[in-house]
Write a protein that holds these residues in place. Structure first.
Motif, PDB file in Angstrom:
ATOM      1  N   SER A 199      -3.667  -5.094 -12.048  1.00 23.40           N
ATOM      2  CA  SER A 199      -4.207  -3.285 -10.669  1.00 23.40           C
ATOM      3  C   SER A 199      -4.566  -3.258  -9.924  1.00 23.40           C
ATOM      4  CB  SER A 199      -5.480  -2.990 -11.871  1.00 23.40           C
ATOM      5  OG  SER A 199      -6.794  -3.951 -12.278  1.00 23.40           O
ATOM      6  N   PHE A 200      -4.898  -4.983  -9.252  1.00 21.83           N
ATOM      7  CA  PHE A 200      -5.563  -4.871  -7.745  1.00 21.83           C
ATOM      8  C   PHE A 200      -4.466  -5.333  -7.068  1.00 21.83           C
ATOM      9  CE2 PHE A 200      -6.982  -8.239  -5.013  1.00 21.83           C
ATOM     10  CZ  PHE A 200      -7.911  -7.592  -3.666  1.00 21.83           C
ATOM     11  N   PRO A 201      -3.474  -6.402  -7.308  1.00 20.94           N
ATOM     12  CA  PRO A 201      -2.210  -6.333  -6.182  1.00 20.94           C
ATOM     13  C   PRO A 201      -1.811  -4.933  -5.825  1.00 20.94           C
ATOM     14  CG  PRO A 201      -1.450  -7.632  -8.153  1.00 20.94           C
ATOM     15  CD  PRO A 201      -3.281  -7.497  -8.284  1.00 20.94           C
ATOM     16  N   TYR A 239       2.498  -9.166  -8.790  1.00 20.92           N
ATOM     17  CA  TYR A 239       2.047  -7.702  -9.621  1.00 20.92           C
ATOM     18  C   TYR A 239       2.434  -7.942 -10.506  1.00 20.92           C
ATOM     19  CZ  TYR A 239       2.712  -3.224 -11.238  1.00 20.92           C
ATOM     20  OH  TYR A 239       3.476  -2.279 -12.691  1.00 20.92           O
ATOM     21  N   LEU A 240       4.252  -8.050 -10.132  1.00 21.10           N
ATOM     22  CA  LEU A 240       5.121  -8.495 -11.131  1.00 21.10           C
ATOM     23  C   LEU A 240       4.424  -9.473 -12.109  1.00 21.10           C
ATOM     24  CD1 LEU A 240       8.751  -8.566  -9.200  1.00 21.10           C
ATOM     25  CD2 LEU A 240       7.308  -6.501 -10.819  1.00 21.10           C
ATOM     26  N   TYR A 241       3.994 -10.949 -11.543  1.00 21.89           N
ATOM     27  CA  TYR A 241       3.663 -12.295 -11.858  1.00 21.89           C
ATOM     28  C   TYR A 241       2.756 -11.584 -13.521  1.00 21.89           C
ATOM     29  CZ  TYR A 241       1.369 -16.031 -13.032  1.00 21.89           C
ATOM     30  OH  TYR A 241       0.740 -17.540 -13.868  1.00 21.89           O
ATOM     31  N   LEU A 246      -1.259  -1.703  -2.701  1.00 21.65           N
ATOM     32  CA  LEU A 246       0.187  -1.352  -2.321  1.00 21.65           C
ATOM     33  C   LEU A 246      -0.210  -0.176  -2.222  1.00 21.65           C
ATOM     34  CD1 LEU A 246       2.724  -3.865  -4.370  1.00 21.65           C
ATOM     35  CD2 LEU A 246       2.235  -4.150  -2.739  1.00 21.65           C
ATOM     36  N   ILE A 247      -0.804   0.594  -3.227  1.00 21.38           N
ATOM     37  CA  ILE A 247      -0.682   1.879  -3.793  1.00 21.38           C
ATOM     38  C   ILE A 247      -1.856   2.141  -2.162  1.00 21.38           C
ATOM     39  CG2 ILE A 247      -2.175   3.710  -4.054  1.00 21.38           C
ATOM     40  CD1 ILE A 247      -1.833   2.693  -6.919  1.00 21.38           C
ATOM     41  N   ILE A 248      -2.508   1.616  -1.760  1.00 22.73           N
ATOM     42  CA  ILE A 248      -3.041   1.570  -0.550  1.00 22.73           C
ATOM     43  C   ILE A 248      -2.157   1.543   1.108  1.00 22.73           C
ATOM     44  CG2 ILE A 248      -5.423   1.149   0.771  1.00 22.73           C
ATOM     45  CD1 ILE A 248      -6.871  -0.043  -1.878  1.00 22.73           C
TER      46      ILE A 248
END
Length: 357
Positions: free
Chosen positions: A68-70, A56-58, A74-76
């Motif tokens: 938005s995918f990673p 996500y940071l990358y 993480l949210i899930i």
């Protein structure tokens, strides 16, 4: 590799690790007798979460929409199985609270796994300094039964079953308490050296049931050289059998917990993380003191430098967690954990067991 190919490759890696992470979340929700190999994914949930955080940071730095995918992964995970890291802990001082410390002491380093002198004395000094009201030890020594090194505890139980074998047939659990202990019982796990003990802790007018447990171990020596000597297929098969046995032991404990007429505290070495089916089985509607008041990774075991949480203190919802502490002293292959707790009879609602007298 041109820019387009590099993006596709990186995006493919992102999707792969995202899907693996999502698959690993499911492990804690279904029994895995039929596919124990799949359940091994649960052991890697913390690592997969960290990888997705880095991805996500990358993508955030590169300002690509695929970030938005990673983030979604993480949210899930946060809302289904919880996080691996907590930014803020809590700490309260309340009158009539009590402290509980759990520690797998690995036989007080009797076999010299830590190549230092006096590790056993370090452990005893640590316990004396911490001075918890209730002390739960896993992999204790039977000689502690005749020892007076912890005189501050008028009540104790060191479990042991004699055997003609060179080694004891069960791992030894122990509880030391400043409060009376009643109705002590051993809970044997079939075809296993591991076990649990249960007892009632009488604190003033209140009674709480305490379980000190030690689930089946993977018995893996965490050195790369040792693992290279073992066939990978056999290793995976053996680990799968351990997961099944842990699940069976968790079901047995779950039944014992359900029978308790008093608020329950379950502590000890689960030999698996908070994303396992066994953990979820035992936890039920109990509260994890780390989730309530801990911070950081809450590591209780260090595997190849990666922090893992495999030791837990779980309590009835009527037992409020005031604080949760982890320690980084190297006195065993595990790290001790401690919780400050407060029993609130009025807060006991629909929980396991019947109402407290």
């Amino acid at each position: 590799m041109n820019t387009t190919r590099r993006y596709r490759f990186s995006a493919g890696i992102t999707i792969l690790f995202g899907l693996l992470c999502l698959a690993s979340y499911s492990v804690s929700f279904w029994p895995y007798q039929s596919h124990p190999g799949v359940a091994l994914l649960g052991l890697f949930v913390p690592l997969l979460m960290v990888v997705n955080c880095l991805l996500y940071l990358y993508w955030l730095i590169r300002k690509k929409k695929i970030l938005s995918f990673p983030l979604l992964v993480l949210i899930i995970g946060y809302f289904t199985v919880g996080s691996v890291y907590q930014l803020h802990g809590t700490s309260e001082e309340v009158e009539d609270s009590f402290s509980l410390l759990s520690f797998n002491v690995r036989n007080f380093n009797k076999n010299g796994e830590i190549p230092e002198e006096g590790v056993d004395s370090l452990i005893i000094d640590f316990i004396r300094e911490e001075d918890p009201d209730i002390l739960c030890l896993q992999e204790c020594l039977y000689s502690m039964k005749r020892s007076d090194v912890l005189p501050q505890y008028p009540h104790s139980f060191i479990d042991f079953i004699y055997s003609w074998e060179p080694q004891p047939i069960h791992v030894i659990q122990a509880v030391y308490s400043k409060y009376p202990l009643l109705n002590v019982q051993s809970i044997d796990f079939p075809d296993s050296a591991n076990k649990a003990i249960a007892m009632d802790v009488v604190k003033g007018q209140d009674t709480l049931r305490l379980f000190n447990i030690h689930l089946q171990s993977f018995a893996i020596i965490p050195q790369v050289e040792k693992l290279k000597e073992e066939d990978s297929d056999r290793l995976i098969q053996r680990m799968g059998k351990v997961l099944i046995k842990q699940q069976e032991q968790a079901a047995l404990l779950q039944a014992e917990i359900e029978k308790s007429p008093y608020p329950v505290m379950v502590v000890g070495d689960f030999n698996n993380n908070q994303f396992s089916y066994a953990y979820r089985q035992i936890k039920g509607d109990l509260q994890d003191t780390y989730r309530q008041a801990g911070k950081g990774f809450g590591q209780t075991y260090n595997l190849w430098g990666f922090p893992m949480r495999i030791d837990f203190i779980l309590t009835d919802p009527s037992i409020k967690t005031l604080s949760h502490s982890t320690y980084d002293q190297k006195m065993s292959d595990h790290f001790p954990i401690r919780a400050e707790l407060l029993y609130q009879p009025s807060a006991r609602g629909k929980t396991r067991g019947n109402s407290l007298h």
